[in-house]
Structures are given as C-alpha cells and as structure tokens.
Design a protein around this motif. Structure first.
Motif, PDB file in Angstrom:
ATOM      1  N   VAL A 167     -33.053  52.741  69.771  1.00 41.86           N
ATOM      2  CA  VAL A 167     -31.683  52.232  69.725  1.00 41.86           C
ATOM      3  C   VAL A 167     -31.272  51.751  71.107  1.00 41.86           C
ATOM      4  CG1 VAL A 167     -29.271  52.824  69.277  1.00 41.86           C
ATOM      5  CG2 VAL A 167     -31.092  53.751  67.806  1.00 41.86           C
ATOM      6  N   TYR A 168     -30.821  50.514  71.174  1.00 42.76           N
ATOM      7  CA  TYR A 168     -30.332  49.895  72.401  1.00 42.76           C
ATOM      8  C   TYR A 168     -28.821  49.777  72.278  1.00 42.76           C
ATOM      9  CZ  TYR A 168     -35.165  48.118  73.057  1.00 42.76           C
ATOM     10  OH  TYR A 168     -36.523  47.981  73.209  1.00 42.76           O
ATOM     11  N   ALA A 169     -28.073  50.323  73.235  1.00 47.59           N
ATOM     12  CA  ALA A 169     -26.619  50.361  73.097  1.00 47.59           C
ATOM     13  C   ALA A 169     -25.888  49.811  74.318  1.00 47.59           C
ATOM     14  CB  ALA A 169     -26.166  51.792  72.826  1.00 47.59           C
ATOM     15  N   HIS A 170     -24.586  49.537  74.117  1.00 48.55           N
ATOM     16  CA  HIS A 170     -23.661  49.006  75.136  1.00 48.55           C
ATOM     17  C   HIS A 170     -24.012  47.581  75.552  1.00 48.55           C
ATOM     18  CE1 HIS A 170     -22.202  53.022  75.184  1.00 48.55           C
ATOM     19  NE2 HIS A 170     -23.187  53.526  75.907  1.00 48.55           N
ATOM     20  N   LEU A 171     -24.648  46.832  74.661  1.00 50.38           N
ATOM     21  CA  LEU A 171     -25.112  45.489  74.995  1.00 50.38           C
ATOM     22  C   LEU A 171     -23.963  44.498  75.127  1.00 50.38           C
ATOM     23  CD1 LEU A 171     -28.116  45.294  72.503  1.00 50.38           C
ATOM     24  CD2 LEU A 171     -28.224  45.788  74.953  1.00 50.38           C
ATOM     25  N   LEU A 172     -24.159  43.538  75.995  1.00 48.19           N
ATOM     26  CA  LEU A 172     -23.229  42.424  76.108  1.00 48.19           C
ATOM     27  C   LEU A 172     -23.410  41.476  74.930  1.00 48.19           C
ATOM     28  CD1 LEU A 172     -21.230  40.639  77.804  1.00 48.19           C
ATOM     29  CD2 LEU A 172     -23.253  39.622  78.859  1.00 48.19           C
ATOM     30  N   SER A 173     -24.664  41.274  74.544  1.00 46.70           N
ATOM     31  CA  SER A 173     -24.980  40.362  73.444  1.00 46.70           C
ATOM     32  C   SER A 173     -26.341  40.720  72.875  1.00 46.70           C
ATOM     33  CB  SER A 173     -24.984  38.905  73.929  1.00 46.70           C
ATOM     34  OG  SER A 173     -25.974  38.729  74.931  1.00 46.70           O
ATOM     35  N   HIS A 174     -26.637  40.177  71.699  1.00 46.49           N
ATOM     36  CA  HIS A 174     -27.967  40.343  71.122  1.00 46.49           C
ATOM     37  C   HIS A 174     -28.468  38.977  70.667  1.00 46.49           C
ATOM     38  CE1 HIS A 174     -26.409  39.951  66.983  1.00 46.49           C
ATOM     39  NE2 HIS A 174     -25.426  40.719  67.367  1.00 46.49           N
ATOM     40  N   SER A 175     -29.786  38.806  70.711  1.00 47.18           N
ATOM     41  CA  SER A 175     -30.375  37.522  70.355  1.00 47.18           C
ATOM     42  C   SER A 175     -31.330  37.650  69.178  1.00 47.18           C
ATOM     43  CB  SER A 175     -31.114  36.933  71.564  1.00 47.18           C
ATOM     44  OG  SER A 175     -32.037  37.857  72.105  1.00 47.18           O
ATOM     45  N   VAL A 176     -31.183  38.730  68.413  1.00 48.14           N
ATOM     46  CA  VAL A 176     -32.005  38.954  67.229  1.00 48.14           C
ATOM     47  C   VAL A 176     -31.104  39.307  66.058  1.00 48.14           C
ATOM     48  CG1 VAL A 176     -34.101  39.656  68.455  1.00 48.14           C
ATOM     49  CG2 VAL A 176     -32.325  41.355  67.967  1.00 48.14           C
ATOM     50  N   ARG A 177     -31.681  39.331  64.865  1.00 44.17           N
ATOM     51  CA  ARG A 177     -30.919  39.643  63.658  1.00 44.17           C
ATOM     52  C   ARG A 177     -31.676  40.688  62.835  1.00 44.17           C
ATOM     53  NH1 ARG A 177     -33.770  35.104  62.968  1.00 44.17           N
ATOM     54  NH2 ARG A 177     -35.048  34.926  61.072  1.00 44.17           N
ATOM     55  N   GLN A 186     -40.433  40.654  74.078  1.00 39.12           N
ATOM     56  CA  GLN A 186     -39.506  39.615  73.657  1.00 39.12           C
ATOM     57  C   GLN A 186     -38.077  39.984  74.059  1.00 39.12           C
ATOM     58  OE1 GLN A 186     -40.052  38.447  69.592  1.00 39.12           O
ATOM     59  NE2 GLN A 186     -38.029  37.487  69.419  1.00 39.12           N
ATOM     60  N   VAL A 187     -37.309  39.008  74.512  1.00 41.54           N
ATOM     61  CA  VAL A 187     -35.906  39.248  74.842  1.00 41.54           C
ATOM     62  C   VAL A 187     -35.135  39.465  73.545  1.00 41.54           C
ATOM     63  CG1 VAL A 187     -33.808  38.290  75.849  1.00 41.54           C
ATOM     64  CG2 VAL A 187     -36.004  37.856  76.946  1.00 41.54           C
ATOM     65  N   ILE A 188     -34.392  40.580  73.463  1.00 41.50           N
ATOM     66  CA  ILE A 188     -33.625  40.858  72.250  1.00 41.50           C
ATOM     67  C   ILE A 188     -32.126  40.962  72.518  1.00 41.50           C
ATOM     68  CG2 ILE A 188     -35.551  41.993  71.082  1.00 41.50           C
ATOM     69  CD1 ILE A 188     -34.324  44.687  71.799  1.00 41.50           C
ATOM     70  N   GLY A 189     -31.742  41.027  73.786  1.00 41.88           N
ATOM     71  CA  GLY A 189     -30.317  41.129  74.095  1.00 41.88           C
ATOM     72  C   GLY A 189     -30.080  41.100  75.585  1.00 41.88           C
ATOM     73  N   ALA A 190     -28.865  41.515  75.975  1.00 35.66           N
ATOM     74  CA  ALA A 190     -28.489  41.520  77.388  1.00 35.66           C
ATOM     75  C   ALA A 190     -27.670  42.757  77.702  1.00 35.66           C
ATOM     76  CB  ALA A 190     -27.692  40.264  77.736  1.00 35.66           C
ATOM     77  N   VAL A 191     -27.854  43.296  78.886  1.00 34.11           N
ATOM     78  CA  VAL A 191     -27.124  44.486  79.339  1.00 34.11           C
ATOM     79  C   VAL A 191     -25.626  44.192  79.358  1.00 34.11           C
ATOM     80  CG1 VAL A 191     -26.683  45.971  81.340  1.00 34.11           C
ATOM     81  CG2 VAL A 191     -29.036  45.360  80.724  1.00 34.11           C
ATOM     82  N   GLY A 192     -24.844  45.175  78.931  1.00 38.26           N
ATOM     83  CA  GLY A 192     -23.394  45.038  78.940  1.00 38.26           C
ATOM     84  C   GLY A 192     -22.710  46.365  79.189  1.00 38.26           C
TER      85      GLY A 192
END
Length: 222
Positions: A167-177, A186-192
């Motif tokens: 589980v990846y949490a507190h993300l600024l955004s995600h690039s997967v569905r 693979q890039v799946i999101g961004a730190v937030g």
C-alpha cells in the motif's frame, strides 16, 4: 546527469555475465518490440531522456535518439551497467531496493504512538519533495488507485507477484488504474502529503495475501 537506476534494480534471468549481456543485446534493435526494449526504456526514462508515454516496448526513433544522447558510441555491453542494467532478458525485473530513487526510510515501522489507531506505525515512511516519482517495487496488478476515506489520502494498492499487498499512501497523484498490470520499476504515482500527512512523504505498507485489513502488516520487505 544521474546515471543511477532508482534504488538499484535486480533482474530475473536464466543467464548472467558479460557474455549473456552481449547475447541479450540482440533484442535491442531498431523497430523491434519486446520486453528487453521496455526495460531499456524504463532506464532511459529515469535518466530523463524518455517520457512515461514512450515506454512501449517498441524501439522507435525516440528511443534511438535517447540511446545516442547518453551513449554516443551506441549500445555496448560496457555501457549497460551505467544505467543500472546489469542483466537484460525478456524476463521481468524482480524488484527495486526502494519505492523512490535513492530512498531511505525516514520514519520506521512499528514505532509506538497513541495517535495511530493501530497503536503503532503500520508502515515505513520515505520523506521526499512533493512530486517525486514513486515506483512499483515489484511487478504485479493494481488493486485500487484513488482517494481513501481515511488518513491515507490518495493511495494505491499493489498486489505483487509474490502474493503480498503493498500500500502506497499520501500520494500527490497516481498514474495507474485498478486492474492494470505493472512492472517493477514502473512509475505509478508521485509523493505528496494528502490525508493526515504532516509533510510530503511516501508511506509504504506490506500486507499478507488476502484482503486489506488495517494494521495487519509487517515491516515492509519484498
């Protein structure tokens, strides 16, 4: 230019060694489409030479230009380790060492704190500037990607090829569905800093096979 594949990458392969790398170079040819090309493109993306949309597995003109920008003398065995490709094969990347480039745990798993519902810190935190790319630590399938109704904020659930749920949490955004297959690296999101985060960081949890249950975690490993 940063020539380090994020956090160090391990590749699964039936072969190893310089001779085998030379053989694998046969897959990296102009206008070819295969998994070795895709792995090369991920490495070039991390160098800032390709966009995420360019990682298709097809060796086209953009990939060719990127290769010659970083390797004026072309693809050679001696060059591949410079971008982290110590072994290339049609097999997949096994895992990354961390979910962000040069990632180090800044707040560890298991720390006791009454403000946590579970009574302890249920994952490992990686502090990083907002927008820092977040990577799949193993190949697998995205179980969910969106905004949680809890303190996790924007989050992603990755069911990895080892059966565990990350589980990846507190993300600024995600690039997967949800339902999407992803490769390690693979890039799946961004730190937030969404949810109850006090500052930008990635919170990573490691859950056993089965459905998500808050607090049913171990110190993240993969």
């Amino acid at each position: 230019m940063n020539s380090e594949f994020p956090a160090g990458v391990l590749f699964s392969s039936r072969v190893s060694g310089v001779g085998d790398l030379a053989g694998c170079l046969a897959d990296l040819r102009f206008k070819e489409r295969n998994e070795s090309v895709r792995l090369l493109q991920y490495a070039l993306q991390r160098e800032g030479l390709l966009a995420a949309s360019d990682v298709t597995g097809f060796f086209g003109n953009r990939t060719k230009r990127a290769v010659y920008e970083i390797f004026p003398d072309g693809l050679q065995v001696k060059n591949l380790p410079k971008i982290g490709l110590s072994t290339l094969s049609a097999a997949k990347v096994v895992r990354l060492d961390a979910p962000i480039a040069k990632g180090k745990v800044t707040y560890g798993y298991g720390i006791r704190n009454k403000r946590y519902i579970a009574g302890f810190h249920t994952g490992s935190d990686y502090a990083a500037p907002a927008g820092t790319p977040v990577y799949a630590i193993r190949s697998g399938r995205i179980e969910w990607a969106g905004s949680s109704k809890s303190g996790f904020g924007r989050w992603i659930g990755l069911r990895a090829d080892n059966g565990r749920l990350y589980v990846y949490a507190h993300l600024l955004s995600h690039s997967v569905r949800a339902g999407q297959s992803v490769l390690a690296g693979q890039v799946i999101g961004a730190v937030g800093s969404t949810g109850t985060a006090t500052g930008p960081h990635l919170h990573l949890e490691d859950h056993p096979p089965g459905r998500f249950v808050y607090g049913n975690t171990r110190r993240p490993q993969w």
